[in-house]
Design an enzyme around this catalytic site. Structure first.
Site, PDB file in Angstrom:
ATOM      1  N   HIS A 182       0.872  -1.175   0.000  1.00 28.43           N
ATOM      2  CA  HIS A 182       0.000   0.000   0.000  1.00 28.43           C
ATOM      3  C   HIS A 182       0.904   1.219   0.000  1.00 28.43           C
ATOM      4  O   HIS A 182       1.743   1.369   0.887  1.00 28.43           O
ATOM      5  CB  HIS A 182      -0.912  -0.011   1.223  1.00 28.43           C
ATOM      6  CG  HIS A 182      -1.974   1.045   1.188  1.00 28.43           C
ATOM      7  ND1 HIS A 182      -3.034   0.989   0.318  1.00 28.43           N
ATOM      8  CD2 HIS A 182      -2.122   2.175   1.904  1.00 28.43           C
ATOM      9  CE1 HIS A 182      -3.804   2.054   0.501  1.00 28.43           C
ATOM     10  NE2 HIS A 182      -3.269   2.792   1.461  1.00 28.43           N
ATOM     11  N   LYS A 215     -10.483   5.639  -4.504  1.00 25.21           N
ATOM     12  CA  LYS A 215      -9.583   6.685  -4.032  1.00 25.21           C
ATOM     13  C   LYS A 215      -8.197   6.419  -4.590  1.00 25.21           C
ATOM     14  O   LYS A 215      -7.706   5.290  -4.560  1.00 25.21           O
ATOM     15  CB  LYS A 215      -9.557   6.648  -2.497  1.00 25.21           C
ATOM     16  CG  LYS A 215      -8.474   7.490  -1.863  1.00 25.21           C
ATOM     17  CD  LYS A 215      -8.746   7.650  -0.384  1.00 25.21           C
ATOM     18  CE  LYS A 215      -7.546   8.253   0.332  1.00 25.21           C
ATOM     19  NZ  LYS A 215      -7.888   8.667   1.701  1.00 25.21           N
ATOM     20  N   LYS A 237      -4.114   7.679  -4.569  1.00 23.67           N
ATOM     21  CA  LYS A 237      -3.080   8.447  -3.886  1.00 23.67           C
ATOM     22  C   LYS A 237      -2.250   9.196  -4.924  1.00 23.67           C
ATOM     23  O   LYS A 237      -1.900   8.642  -5.963  1.00 23.67           O
ATOM     24  CB  LYS A 237      -2.168   7.512  -3.084  1.00 23.67           C
ATOM     25  CG  LYS A 237      -2.856   6.876  -1.880  1.00 23.67           C
ATOM     26  CD  LYS A 237      -3.059   7.877  -0.780  1.00 23.67           C
ATOM     27  CE  LYS A 237      -3.567   7.206   0.510  1.00 23.67           C
ATOM     28  NZ  LYS A 237      -3.875   8.214   1.550  1.00 23.67           N
ATOM     29  N   ASP A 277      -6.214  11.729  -3.102  1.00 23.51           N
ATOM     30  CA  ASP A 277      -5.620  12.180  -1.836  1.00 23.51           C
ATOM     31  C   ASP A 277      -4.173  12.575  -2.100  1.00 23.51           C
ATOM     32  O   ASP A 277      -3.366  11.737  -2.497  1.00 23.51           O
ATOM     33  CB  ASP A 277      -5.692  11.040  -0.805  1.00 23.51           C
ATOM     34  CG  ASP A 277      -5.275  11.491   0.590  1.00 23.51           C
ATOM     35  OD1 ASP A 277      -4.896  12.674   0.749  1.00 23.51           O
ATOM     36  OD2 ASP A 277      -5.339  10.660   1.516  1.00 23.51           O
ATOM     37  N   GLU A 322      -8.590  15.425  -1.627  1.00 19.43           N
ATOM     38  CA  GLU A 322      -8.280  15.334  -0.203  1.00 19.43           C
ATOM     39  C   GLU A 322      -6.915  15.954   0.105  1.00 19.43           C
ATOM     40  O   GLU A 322      -5.915  15.634  -0.542  1.00 19.43           O
ATOM     41  CB  GLU A 322      -8.300  13.860   0.220  1.00 19.43           C
ATOM     42  CG  GLU A 322      -8.032  13.643   1.695  1.00 19.43           C
ATOM     43  CD  GLU A 322      -8.245  12.191   2.117  1.00 19.43           C
ATOM     44  OE1 GLU A 322      -8.897  11.438   1.355  1.00 19.43           O
ATOM     45  OE2 GLU A 322      -7.754  11.818   3.189  1.00 19.43           O
ATOM     46  N   ASP A 326      -7.943  16.310   5.947  1.00 19.23           N
ATOM     47  CA  ASP A 326      -7.539  15.120   6.709  1.00 19.23           C
ATOM     48  C   ASP A 326      -6.406  15.492   7.667  1.00 19.23           C
ATOM     49  O   ASP A 326      -6.632  15.698   8.858  1.00 19.23           O
ATOM     50  CB  ASP A 326      -7.138  13.987   5.758  1.00 19.23           C
ATOM     51  CG  ASP A 326      -6.787  12.706   6.497  1.00 19.23           C
ATOM     52  OD1 ASP A 326      -7.029  12.633   7.724  1.00 19.23           O
ATOM     53  OD2 ASP A 326      -6.256  11.756   5.871  1.00 19.23           O
ATOM     54  N   LYS A 381     -11.136  10.348  11.639  1.00 13.57           N
ATOM     55  CA  LYS A 381     -10.377   9.140  11.958  1.00 13.57           C
ATOM     56  C   LYS A 381     -10.289   9.019  13.467  1.00 13.57           C
ATOM     57  O   LYS A 381      -9.712   9.881  14.131  1.00 13.57           O
ATOM     58  CB  LYS A 381      -8.959   9.195  11.366  1.00 13.57           C
ATOM     59  CG  LYS A 381      -8.924   9.099   9.850  1.00 13.57           C
ATOM     60  CD  LYS A 381      -7.513   9.186   9.310  1.00 13.57           C
ATOM     61  CE  LYS A 381      -7.523   9.150   7.784  1.00 13.57           C
ATOM     62  NZ  LYS A 381      -6.199   9.449   7.225  1.00 13.57           N
ATOM     63  N   GLU A 420     -13.683   4.951   3.946  1.00  8.64           N
ATOM     64  CA  GLU A 420     -12.576   4.182   3.353  1.00  8.64           C
ATOM     65  C   GLU A 420     -12.156   3.111   4.362  1.00  8.64           C
ATOM     66  O   GLU A 420     -10.971   2.860   4.560  1.00  8.64           O
ATOM     67  CB  GLU A 420     -11.402   5.098   2.988  1.00  8.64           C
ATOM     68  CG  GLU A 420     -10.916   5.944   4.142  1.00  8.64           C
ATOM     69  CD  GLU A 420      -9.705   6.805   3.819  1.00  8.64           C
ATOM     70  OE1 GLU A 420      -9.314   6.911   2.650  1.00  8.64           O
ATOM     71  OE2 GLU A 420      -9.136   7.352   4.782  1.00  8.64           O
TER      72      GLU A 420
END
Ligand code: MN
Length: 373
Positions: free
Chosen positions: A22, A167, A169, A198, A224, A249, A273, A327
């Site tokens: 990831h 989503k 990155k 993001d 984001e 975020d 979060k 997410e």
């Protein structure tokens, strides 16, 4: 009712392998380190919380190693002896011995809620005020491979009905290359699925104002955190310039942040979060500030495993204004199951488990297998 005083805290670090790496802009993870915090009460009840950060201390300065030290050395002594339902009092005690460490505090705070719920025989969402919904939509995180492979993966998820929004990155490549890649992906997916990006705070204001309009044109539905956490003025300028929502975020960790961002118009959507904000209660307070400012929320993740995800799910289902989905895909990234009964992902949604506390049980064999020696 059984004795609800906390008798001891127990911390264990696990390393849980992922199905595929990831990637963030500058960090990458093949396994997710995870701190399990167990709160044992004098009445024989155990509650569990999970301390995780997304891929290391780059995000917010904490890691499983710092969390273990903070919990063992500083937080456990002020929690032991307290009753599990004195959450506000315990939060103050933890704050009195440790100024930040919100990820570490979140692990303890969720474990207290789990133990409290199990002591009463009620689910955690009851302790949070009851349900607004029973499940939440889950966005899928697409990989950082070239556009063709990413589109294929997304179409497979769409066709099988697993996910309806995605989503991506950004921030790992040059803005020009990054933008070209996302425009290609978004152009192919935008009419069929929601595409969100993001930046993880990697760009500055001018880069954002130059390149983000191209993403809007390609059909990206949400941006984001383009700029660093402390650049609130940059968030304001970008949010004003774009016709699509900008989501905060990294800039949003405390109720005070939520108030300030709302007052300045720095974001149209808030990413909640449980981990980054020190637990369920602080996160609920952030959502309440957002609700007062008519700002919708999204259920974000720090790539939590099933315990952390269950905690965040109880909260997301208890908050009426989490209307931008979630997410909460962390457990889907993990190669092996940690629960005796897995969390239920169905029809693009994560469904609430039933049962007291968090409603999930760890598989002791799986925990033993991944415990760091
Ligand atoms: Mn983010």
């Amino acid at each position: 009712m059984s004795d609800k005083r906390v008798e001891r805290l127990e911390t264990t670090i696990l390393d849980v392998p992922l199905r595929r790496p990831h990637r963030f802009a500058r960090a990458s993870m093949d396994a997710q380190p995870m701190l399990l915090v167990r709160v044992h009460t004098a009445g024989g009840v155990t509650g569990i919380g999970e301390g995780v950060v997304p891929g290391g201390p780059w995000w917010g300065g904490e890691s499983v190693e710092t969390m273990k030290a903070i919990v063992d050395t500083y937080l456990a002594p002020v929690v032991v002896g307290q009753e599990v339902d004195r959450i506000a009092d315990i939060q103050q005690r933890m704050h009195d011995v440790s100024a930040e460490n919100l990820f570490a505090k979140a692990a303890v705070e969720v474990a207290l809620h789990d133990a409290w719920g199990r002591t009463l025989g009620v689910p955690v969402h009851t302790l949070l005020g009851g349900l607004a919904r029973d499940s939440i939509a889950v966005t899928w995180a697409l990989g950082t491979e070239e556009a063709g492979a990413v589109v294929d993966e997304a179409l497979e998820k769409l066709d099988s009905g697993q996910h309806h929004s995605f989503k991506l990155k950004m921030g790992a490549q040059s803005p020009e290359d990054d933008t070209r890649r996302i425009v290609e992906i978004a152009s192919k997916l935008a009419c069929r699925a929601g595409v969100r990006v993001d930046l993880n705070a990697r760009w500055d204001r001018l880069t954002s104002l130059r390149y983000l309009p191209r993403l809007v044109e390609a059909g990206v539905e949400l941006i984001e955190q383009p700029v660093p956490a402390e650049d609130i003025e940059g968030m304001v300028a970008i949010n004003a310039a774009l016709p699509i929502p900008v989501m905060a975020d990294e800039s949003l960790r405390t109720p005070r942040d939520a108030y300030r961002l709302a007052r300045l118009g720095a974001a149209d959507v808030y990413s909640l979060k449980t981990t980054k904000s020190g637990g369920l209660r602080n996160t609920r307070m952030i959502a309440d500030v957002a609700a007062a400012a008519a700002i919708p929320c999204h259920g974000g993740t720090a790539i939590e495993g099933p315990i952390g995800t269950a905690g965040s799910l109880h909260l997301a289902c208890a908050l009426p204004n989490v209307t931008f989905g979630s997410e909460l895909f962390g457990p889907l990234l993990m190669r092996e199951e940690l629960l005796t009964t897995p969390l239920e992902y169905r029809d693009g949604h994560l469904h609430l488990p039933s049962g007291p506390g968090l409603g999930v049980e760890l598989d002791p064999d799986a925990v033993a297998k991944f415990t760091r020696s």
